[in-house]
Design an enzyme around this catalytic site. Structure first.
Site, PDB file in Angstrom:
ATOM      1  CB  THR A  72     -15.784   3.100 -56.296  1.00 38.09           C
ATOM      2  OG1 THR A  72     -14.250   3.783 -56.615  1.00 38.09           O
ATOM      3  CG2 THR A  72     -15.329   2.422 -55.164  1.00 38.09           C
ATOM      4  CB  ALA A  86     -13.210  -2.744 -54.676  1.00 39.18           C
ATOM      5  CB  SER A 131      -7.209   2.597 -60.793  1.00 35.52           C
ATOM      6  OG  SER A 131      -8.010   3.625 -60.663  1.00 35.52           O
ATOM      7  CE  LYS A 132     -11.794   5.393 -57.962  1.00 31.86           C
ATOM      8  NZ  LYS A 132     -11.129   6.583 -56.867  1.00 31.86           N
ATOM      9  CG  ASP A 133     -11.132  -3.993 -60.403  1.00 32.90           C
ATOM     10  OD1 ASP A 133     -12.050  -3.450 -60.458  1.00 32.90           O
ATOM     11  OD2 ASP A 133     -10.603  -4.810 -61.364  1.00 32.90           O
TER      12      ASP A 133
END
Length: 352
Positions: free
Chosen positions: A85, A58, A53-55
């Site tokens: 992340t 970022a 989910s950190k895409d």
């Protein structure tokens, strides 16, 4: 021999790896959540190109920095990360032409650390079990690197409102549309708090009756702070789950959008991730196991009924944890499982 000229047809392809961020699928869970009343759907965030989910955060934070003239080609991105992340930032940096320096917690799996370096990031491993203010902590190390590195920006995901905004703009609307507005409960883990907070804020704007159920870890201060408004250092002790819970209070967490928190243990989360793979064919990460374990605990407490439509966010892929929860010896060493007869034979141990 000359071939006749043919008009070139349009190719349906992404123009950049970053164009694939978002629009992750929902999957109905069955055997793994059999005791739960209502229907349970998993939001599979590892369908993002960086497998987490950190895409989302970022890309959103970097593009915002570019828009405001804070990033130029050849500049350096610095961040504090437990791994996901960092990978998303390293991936975006490679595509966009930035340098990437990451301060990483020592409890991050070796798989995560290896992938960060493979993606071209400079990695500084910092001790996990020190206070946030300790100069050796990954928070303080990242700040120092930022100060000492010309033409750098510090992402600061724990205290960056854009973290929350990214999920408000993407994850929340996706879940609302995928469930046709029928969602009654959102279940999600909370680390920086950006995923659960941004998603919750959007969903509650569409339907204030939706309940948002957070997952915390034993050893973290988040649950007690949500209930009392007080930061209690006595809550802090070492734990193994990555990307869940905190020893500080992130401003990216919108506590007012979250209705409840529940805590899960390291062992239960690890075993739940493994059972998810066996029962559903879903190869999910450690924090995803925590999310499913928390969901089952909420069910035992009577939070759901037969009409509930529950979405649980599974934040990353199991390949990030091959040296941990999917490694038999690691599980034995943690006391999470007992040594099997097969393992004992391989080690040359006597088996009755």
């Amino acid at each position: 021999m000359f071939l006749p000229f043919r008009k070139r047809r349009k190719v349906d392809a992404a123009q950049s790896f970053l164009d694939l961020v978002g629009n992750t699928p929902l999957l109905k869970l069955n055997r793994s959540v059999k005791p739960v009343l209502g229907d349970v759907y998993a939001k599979l965030e590892w369908f993002n190109p960086g497998q987490s989910s950190k895409d989302r955060i970022a890309l959103h934070i970097i593009e915002n920095a570019e828009k405001n003239g804070l990033l130029n080609p050849g500049d350096t991105i610095v961040e504090t990360t437990s791994g996901n992340t960092g990978f998303s930032l390293a991936m975006a940096s490679m595509v966009k032409g930035y340098n990437c320096i990451l301060a990483v917690s020592s409890k991050s799996s070796q798989d995560k650390i290896d992938t960060l370096r493979a993606m071209g990031a400079e990695v500084h491993i910092c001790p996990a079990h020190v206070s946030a203010e300790d100069p050796r902590s990954y928070y303080e190390v990242a700040k120092r690197i930022h100060r000492e590195t010309p033409n750098s920006i510090y992402i600061n995901q724990y205290f960056n409102d854009l973290n929350t905004e990214a999920h408000y703009l993407t994850t929340g609307p996706e879940i609302w549309n995928q469930t046709n507005g029928t969602i009654t409960h959102l279940v999600a883990c909370s680390g920086t708090g950006g995923t659960i907070s941004g998603t919750a804020r959007y969903l509650k704007e569409r339907n204030s009756r939706i309940k948002v159920l957070g997952i915390d870890a034993y050893g973290s201060v988040i649950k007690k702070y949500h209930e009392t408004g007080k930061f209690d250092e006595n809550e802090i002790h070492p734990y193994r789950i990555e990307g869940l819970g905190k020893n500080l209070i992130p401003s990216a967490t919108d506590f007012e959008s979250i209705d409840h928190f529940i805590k899960v243990t390291d062992k239960e989360a690890a075993l739940r991730a493994r059972s998810l793979a066996r029962e559903e064919g879903v190869f999910a990460g450690y924090t995803s196991g925590a999310a499913i374990q928390g969901l089952l605990q909420y069910n035992e407490l009577g939070y759901f009924d037969k009409d509930s439509v529950i979405v649980v966010i599974l934040p990353d892929h199991g390949s990030r944890y091959l040296s941990k929860i999917y490694n038999e010896q690691w599980m034995i060493d943690q006391g999470f499982t007992e040594q099997s007869s097969e393992s004992a034979v391989k080690k040359g141990s006597k088996v009755d």
